[in-house]
Design an enzyme around this catalytic site. Structure first.
Site, mmCIF file in Angstrom:
data_model
loop_
_atom_site.group_PDB
_atom_site.id
_atom_site.type_symbol
_atom_site.label_atom_id
_atom_site.label_comp_id
_atom_site.label_asym_id
_atom_site.label_seq_id
_atom_site.Cartn_x
_atom_site.Cartn_y
_atom_site.Cartn_z
ATOM 1 N N HIS A 69 -3.350 -5.649 1.218
ATOM 2 C CA HIS A 69 -2.581 -5.875 2.448
ATOM 3 C C HIS A 69 -2.495 -7.356 2.816
ATOM 4 C CE1 HIS A 69 -2.235 -1.675 4.032
ATOM 5 N NE2 HIS A 69 -3.218 -1.487 3.161
ATOM 6 N N CYS A 101 0.843 -1.196 0.000
ATOM 7 C CA CYS A 101 0.000 0.000 0.000
ATOM 8 C C CYS A 101 0.882 1.251 0.000
ATOM 9 C CB CYS A 101 -0.972 -0.041 1.174
ATOM 10 S SG CYS A 101 -2.356 1.118 1.018
ATOM 11 N N GLU A 116 -0.630 -8.694 4.998
ATOM 12 C CA GLU A 116 -0.433 -8.841 6.448
ATOM 13 C C GLU A 116 -1.748 -8.879 7.217
ATOM 14 O OE1 GLU A 116 -0.629 -4.340 6.041
ATOM 15 O OE2 GLU A 116 -0.230 -6.100 4.807
#
Length: 223
Positions: free
Chosen positions: A195, A87, A197
């Site tokens: 994302h 991002c 994560e």
């Protein structure tokens, strides 16, 4: 010995803690890196996480790209160190010229927070080698300036060299050719807007597909 993955924190970074957790779940030792650090502390790879570094002033990622830590990242990336930009981290990598193109305002000028379905286009990078080409993965996306754009020559080069890593199945932000993520010429540097994560544990994510990027990096370092 565990792979050492550095996670950078800039003023305004939001997702460094989640990125660090994802790397730990994948089996890495996490080293915290501050934006003013010049010493990368012997890390084997670096994650440039998401957020709103420096408040997105000037342009998203523009100020962060000039930070001392990024000058060291640029130097080590030139020697082959794996780097992942997520991002705002992707935006920083383009501003640092580690990846081509630019991330601009989404079509419709709206901020989007969605679970994004992505198709894996390149599974030979340092961050995608545990995935299958053509595989669909589901990971969250949250951004207002994630529309990937580049000149026609750059797009043709990315496509021709197989450097598009991920594509959106539902191109909500208007990115050229549905591009969600790309890599450099060596496959060691990857940037994507969604994302991974945030998709590493069943309790909190829409899937655990994002964990594969961190497992890939750990495996690459160990190889």
């Amino acid at each position: 010995m565990s792979a050492k993955i550095g996670v950078i924190t800039f003023p305004g970074t939001l997702d460094d803690v989640d990125a660090a957790r994802a790397a730990r779940i994948a089996g890495a030792e996490v080293i915290s890196l501050w934006h003013a650090d010049e010493d990368l502390k012997g890390v084997d790879a670096v994650v440039v996480p998401g957020g709103f570094s420096y408040g997105d002033y000037l342009r998203t990622g523009a100020i962060s790209a000039l930070a001392p830590v990024m000058q060291s990242v640029i130097e080590q990336a030139g020697k082959g160190m794996p780097v992942l930009g997520i991002c705002n981290g992707f935006q920083i990598l383009t501003e640092a010229r580690l990846l081509p193109g630019a991330l601009t305002r989404n079509k419709g000028l709206h901020f989007h927070c969605v679970d994004a379905h992505l198709v894996v286009e390149n599974n030979t990078t340092a961050w995608t080698n545990t995935l299958e080409k053509g595989q669909q993965i589901l990971i969250p996306a949250k951004h207002g300036e994630g529309r990937f754009q580049a000149d026609a020559e750059t797009i043709a080069q990315l496509e021709g060299e197989g450097r598009v890593v991920f594509r959106y199945t539902d191109n909500f932000n208007g990115s050229v050719n549905d591009i969600a993520g790309i890599t450099n010429e060596t496959g060691r540097i990857v940037g994507l807007m969604p994302h991974p994560e945030h998709a590493v544990e069943k309790l909190t994510g829409p899937s655990i597909d994002g964990l594969e990027l961190f497992l890939s990096a750990v495996g690459t370092i160990a190889a």
